[in-house]
Design a protein around this motif. Structure first.
Motif, PDB file in Angstrom:
ATOM      1  N   GLN A 136      41.352  52.653  35.199  1.00  0.00           N
ATOM      2  CA  GLN A 136      40.545  53.881  35.160  1.00  0.00           C
ATOM      3  C   GLN A 136      40.855  54.570  36.242  1.00  0.00           C
ATOM      4  O   GLN A 136      40.760  55.983  36.262  1.00  0.00           O
ATOM      5  CB  GLN A 136      39.178  53.181  35.247  1.00  0.00           C
ATOM      6  CG  GLN A 136      38.047  54.585  34.834  1.00  0.00           C
ATOM      7  CD  GLN A 136      36.535  53.981  34.730  1.00  0.00           C
ATOM      8  OE1 GLN A 136      36.289  52.815  35.522  1.00  0.00           O
ATOM      9  NE2 GLN A 136      35.796  54.752  34.456  1.00  0.00           N
ATOM     10  N   GLU A 137      41.212  54.161  37.518  1.00  0.00           N
ATOM     11  CA  GLU A 137      41.663  54.970  38.580  1.00  0.00           C
ATOM     12  C   GLU A 137      42.762  55.746  38.358  1.00  0.00           C
ATOM     13  O   GLU A 137      43.043  56.945  38.639  1.00  0.00           O
ATOM     14  CB  GLU A 137      41.772  54.293  39.831  1.00  0.00           C
ATOM     15  CG  GLU A 137      40.366  53.516  40.542  1.00  0.00           C
ATOM     16  CD  GLU A 137      40.507  52.664  41.754  1.00  0.00           C
ATOM     17  OE1 GLU A 137      39.574  52.840  42.575  1.00  0.00           O
ATOM     18  OE2 GLU A 137      41.305  51.863  41.855  1.00  0.00           O
ATOM     19  N   GLY A 138      43.842  55.140  37.779  1.00  0.00           N
ATOM     20  CA  GLY A 138      45.172  55.559  37.261  1.00  0.00           C
ATOM     21  C   GLY A 138      44.872  56.800  36.533  1.00  0.00           C
ATOM     22  O   GLY A 138      45.691  57.634  36.187  1.00  0.00           O
ATOM     23  N   ASP A 169      37.978  51.838  47.002  1.00  0.00           N
ATOM     24  CA  ASP A 169      38.094  50.432  47.110  1.00  0.00           C
ATOM     25  C   ASP A 169      39.580  50.184  47.464  1.00  0.00           C
ATOM     26  O   ASP A 169      39.724  49.070  48.234  1.00  0.00           O
ATOM     27  CB  ASP A 169      38.206  49.567  45.869  1.00  0.00           C
ATOM     28  CG  ASP A 169      38.756  50.184  44.616  1.00  0.00           C
ATOM     29  OD1 ASP A 169      39.225  51.308  44.681  1.00  0.00           O
ATOM     30  OD2 ASP A 169      39.184  49.496  43.596  1.00  0.00           O
ATOM     31  N   LEU A 170      40.412  51.010  47.516  1.00  0.00           N
ATOM     32  CA  LEU A 170      41.980  50.809  47.980  1.00  0.00           C
ATOM     33  C   LEU A 170      42.512  52.175  48.065  1.00  0.00           C
ATOM     34  O   LEU A 170      42.311  53.114  47.715  1.00  0.00           O
ATOM     35  CB  LEU A 170      42.597  50.129  46.617  1.00  0.00           C
ATOM     36  CG  LEU A 170      42.440  48.611  46.163  1.00  0.00           C
ATOM     37  CD1 LEU A 170      42.999  48.307  44.981  1.00  0.00           C
ATOM     38  CD2 LEU A 170      42.642  47.620  47.376  1.00  0.00           C
ATOM     39  N   PRO A 171      43.748  51.887  48.669  1.00  0.00           N
ATOM     40  CA  PRO A 171      44.769  53.113  48.739  1.00  0.00           C
ATOM     41  C   PRO A 171      45.337  53.479  47.374  1.00  0.00           C
ATOM     42  O   PRO A 171      45.071  52.618  46.464  1.00  0.00           O
ATOM     43  CB  PRO A 171      45.807  52.877  49.627  1.00  0.00           C
ATOM     44  CG  PRO A 171      45.138  51.420  50.248  1.00  0.00           C
ATOM     45  CD  PRO A 171      44.149  50.909  49.567  1.00  0.00           C
ATOM     46  N   GLY A 172      46.082  54.545  47.230  1.00  0.00           N
ATOM     47  CA  GLY A 172      46.359  54.982  45.671  1.00  0.00           C
ATOM     48  C   GLY A 172      47.344  53.955  45.026  1.00  0.00           C
ATOM     49  O   GLY A 172      47.547  54.289  43.719  1.00  0.00           O
ATOM     50  N   LEU A 173      48.333  53.244  45.681  1.00  0.00           N
ATOM     51  CA  LEU A 173      49.431  52.887  45.040  1.00  0.00           C
ATOM     52  C   LEU A 173      48.938  52.040  43.766  1.00  0.00           C
ATOM     53  O   LEU A 173      49.903  52.304  42.716  1.00  0.00           O
ATOM     54  CB  LEU A 173      50.361  51.868  45.947  1.00  0.00           C
ATOM     55  CG  LEU A 173      51.683  51.505  45.476  1.00  0.00           C
ATOM     56  CD1 LEU A 173      52.460  52.549  44.928  1.00  0.00           C
ATOM     57  CD2 LEU A 173      52.316  50.674  46.419  1.00  0.00           C
ATOM     58  N   ALA A 218      50.968  50.204  53.429  1.00  0.00           N
ATOM     59  CA  ALA A 218      49.886  50.935  53.809  1.00  0.00           C
ATOM     60  C   ALA A 218      49.139  51.713  52.447  1.00  0.00           C
ATOM     61  O   ALA A 218      48.022  52.085  52.362  1.00  0.00           O
ATOM     62  CB  ALA A 218      50.214  52.143  54.672  1.00  0.00           C
ATOM     63  N   LEU A 219      49.961  52.177  51.524  1.00  0.00           N
ATOM     64  CA  LEU A 219      49.588  52.458  50.073  1.00  0.00           C
ATOM     65  C   LEU A 219      48.925  51.351  49.164  1.00  0.00           C
ATOM     66  O   LEU A 219      48.387  51.813  48.042  1.00  0.00           O
ATOM     67  CB  LEU A 219      50.591  53.133  49.435  1.00  0.00           C
ATOM     68  CG  LEU A 219      50.991  54.674  50.131  1.00  0.00           C
ATOM     69  CD1 LEU A 219      52.266  55.036  49.662  1.00  0.00           C
ATOM     70  CD2 LEU A 219      49.867  55.407  50.302  1.00  0.00           C
ATOM     71  N   SER A 220      48.950  50.078  49.788  1.00  0.00           N
ATOM     72  CA  SER A 220      48.733  48.891  48.850  1.00  0.00           C
ATOM     73  C   SER A 220      47.157  48.511  49.012  1.00  0.00           C
ATOM     74  O   SER A 220      46.424  48.262  48.305  1.00  0.00           O
ATOM     75  CB  SER A 220      49.446  47.770  48.889  1.00  0.00           C
ATOM     76  OG  SER A 220      50.978  48.014  48.585  1.00  0.00           O
ATOM     77  N   HIS A 221      47.043  48.235  50.359  1.00  0.00           N
ATOM     78  CA  HIS A 221      45.441  47.315  50.651  1.00  0.00           C
ATOM     79  C   HIS A 221      45.268  47.610  52.155  1.00  0.00           C
ATOM     80  O   HIS A 221      46.253  47.545  52.922  1.00  0.00           O
ATOM     81  CB  HIS A 221      45.521  46.082  50.382  1.00  0.00           C
ATOM     82  CG  HIS A 221      44.213  45.688  50.051  1.00  0.00           C
ATOM     83  ND1 HIS A 221      43.392  45.175  50.812  1.00  0.00           N
ATOM     84  CD2 HIS A 221      43.601  45.179  48.677  1.00  0.00           C
ATOM     85  CE1 HIS A 221      42.270  44.630  50.366  1.00  0.00           C
ATOM     86  NE2 HIS A 221      42.351  44.682  48.987  1.00  0.00           N
TER      87      HIS A 221
END
Length: 614
Positions: free
Chosen positions: A40-42, A51-55, A162-165
């Protein structure tokens, strides 16, 4: 050379087999609720999320663009990363300790349950593990000689992490500590090219920082403060006890030995600086997570947190095993193979409905994987019979995301729910304008998941829903796996109705207890009620077939346990009865209830297992 060739062929065969099984399982396994939310975020692309960075969201979007809006499409980039990881571990190990040892480390990565299953689910731990290994490789290269290639790899790993968690901050911190403990590491950190790579890594955190600055630090507060108690609790001991099972016990002992060798400096012939670097990175990060296990979140799954540290230790394991007796070396390989079969077997069982049903009633029942496709089919059927402008209103982010994926609608509105808060999704839903307070743009199909709240909180949840949308009409019940996954569908009119709160029915079977053993007669007793209107009948079911009515209306006052309940029949909500099972085949059977409301509702309750023995 022959030993290296055998190790390479073994690795290649294992890689092909494991990767094939992972792809097959990923194509059949229903999306986990978090995966659906990442999908859904995608569909709402942004630089970062609550909840998270974007990757992770970007990867799910890339996958569906490449392979279609299906389960395999969502997971495809993660499967590719999971397939690449053993090759990277083998390459790193081979560079410093030789080809045969390298292929053995790659094979262990393929077999260790935590790393073997990586990529089956579209979760942030996959790119984070890959980022950790890239940083590990870069650090080992830079210890030998600082060059542009090593610095570039370090920058890539830091940026990906950094873009993961948020948790990747811990990986960076433990890597820095390991380098500071080594003279070569302290020398490396004085080189400006290393600091240029670190600057790239710091820059990669800016989208997440910007999101938090724009949203009152909602994501940071959730990840650092709200989800963790930060007080000592004994659940950390269970976390420690489960770790050997996640990596298999004998391999766990081997990794502990590698960690100890790194902490005790060069001993026993392990003088290689890279050896000690890998051991220190793995030891410090794993020890930190073990300690934090006594202070951090125990509600959500966290057994996978030590994986980056385990991967660092795994690089040193084959070299250590060469010094072990043959029996114990074989024990390592046999136990990790068994662990792989068990881990893959779990996902296979969860992905096959008939096998998953056998887990109903146990604490290991995979509710977050179960029932979403039948629910989507029921929703389509209901929508087909309702006005064309009907919209779907979901109970929580879980229901909204899972239905959104199957209905190809990433904009389903959801009600306020404690689950949205506990998983850090409320702020994101509000940003998308998908958090409903019960406003009615037209007719709605409300979908509730009564299995999600704790049972003691269920009545309060029903009353909360009543306050938002009004009295609830008779529901359609979607019940799966003997009722251990249930959904309620309500057709809400275009205008909010007034009147007392009418809730779904609630019940409890006191006898028989779950797993009771009986011979010829099954005595049944319990209670059932329905706020607002009451019940008229309680029908007994045996393996889904009616076996008559229980006597309903016995004196059974439950108002002390359920304050605020408004069933007009209180305190006469008890029932009892007897079922003849003398002609029933020995073995496990299921007792069910069908509850009839005074408003015309008919609701099937969750079933209770019992065993017939003669």
């Amino acid at each position: 050379m022959r030993g290296e060739q055998r190790a390479y062929i073994t690795f290649l065969v294992l890689w092909a087999l494991v990767t094939t099984v992972k792809v097959l399982v990923a194509s059949q396994l229903s999306l986990f609720v978090d995966e659906s939310f990442y999908w859904q975020e995608g569909q709402h692309l942004a630089a970062a999320y609550s909840d998270l960075p974007g990757l992770t969201a970007w990867l799910t979007r890339l996958g569906v663009e490449m392979a279609g809006d299906n389960r395999l499409g969502v997971r495809l980039p993660f499967l590719l990363m999971g397939a690449l990881l053993p090759w990277l571990v083998a390459r790193i190990t081979a560079r410093w300790f030789g080809g045969r040892v390298g292929w053995q480390a790659g094979a262990l990565t393929l077999l260790m349950p935590l790393s073997a299953t990586l990529g089956i689910l579209a979760v942030p731990d996959v790119p984070m593990a890959l980022a950790a290994v890239l940083c590990l490789d870069a650090g080992a290269r830079l210890l030998r000689n600082v060059d542009a290639g090593g610095a570039l790899m370090l920058a890539l790993g830091l940026a990906m992490g950094a873009l993961s968690h948020y948790r990747f901050i811990g990986v960076i911190g433990m890597g820095f500590i390991a380098l500071m403990l080594l003279p070569e590491g302290r020398r490396m950190l004085r080189d400006p090219r290393v600091w240029m790579a670190l600057a790239v890594g710091i820059f990669a955190w800016l989208p997440l920082l910007a999101w938090n600055l724009d949203n009152q630090d909602a994501g940071l507060k959730f990840q650092v403060m709200e989800r963790h108690p930060w007080v000592f609790h004994g659940e950390g001991l269970r976390f420690l006890l489960i770790q050997p099972l996640m990596v298999t016990p004998v391999l766990f002992v081997a990794m502990v030995a590698v960690a100890v060798s790194g902490l005790r400096k060069a001993q026993g012939g392990f003088h290689h600086v890279q050896w000690r670097y890998f051991a220190l990175v793995g030891a410090t990060s794993t020890l930190l997570i073990f300690v934090l296990g006594f202070f951090t979140d125990v509600e959500r799954i966290s057994f996978h947190w030590p994986l980056p540290g385990y991967l660092a230790l795994l690089i040193g394991v084959p070299l250590l095993l060469n010094r072990w007796p043959r029996f114990w070396r074989r024990c390592v390989w046999v136990t990790v193979a068994i662990g792989l079969v068990c881990a893959m077997g779990y996902y296979v069982v969860v992905s096959v409905p008939s096998l998953r049903e056998e887990m109903a009633g146990s604490k290991y029942y995979p509710r977050n994987f179960a029932g979403w496709q039948p629910l989507a089919e029921a929703v389509r059927e209901e929508l087909a019979e309702m006005p064309g402008d009907t919209t779907v209103l979901a109970d929580s982010f879980k229901v909204g995301a899972e239905l959104g994926f199957r209905l190809d609608d990433p904009s389903i509105k959801v009600l306020p729910h404690a689950l949205n808060d506990r998983h850090g999704r409320t702020a994101q839903l509000a940003l998308w304008g998908l958090l409903s307070k019960g406003e009615r743009p037209g007719p709605q199909l409300l979908v509730l998941a009564p299995s999600d709240p704790r049972y003691r909180d269920l009545l309060a949840r029903y009353h909360q829903v009543c306050e938002l949308v009004g009295p609830l009409p008779p529901p359609r019940v979607v019940s799966l796996d003997h009722g251990f996954q249930r959904f309620l569908l309500f057709r809400l009119p275009a205008q909010k109705q007034s009147g007392p709160c009418v809730t779904p029915a609630m019940a409890w079977v006191d006898a028989p207890v779950a797993g009771a053993v009986v011979a010829d007669k099954l005595d049944v007793a319990g209670w059932a009620f329905k706020d607002g209107v009451g019940l008229t009948r309680v029908e007994l079911l045996l393996d889904g077939r009616s076996v008559g009515d229980a006597v309903y209306g016995r004196d059974f006052d439950i108002r002390a346990a359920w304050p605020g309940t408004s069933d007009p029949r209180h305190p006469h909500v008890g029932f009892d009865g007897q079922v003849d099972v003398s002609q029933v085949a020995p073995g496990r059977h299921w007792l069910g209830l069908r509850l009839y409301g005074a408003d015309g509702s008919v609701e099937q309750w969750a079933e209770q297992p019992f065993v017939v023995e003669r």
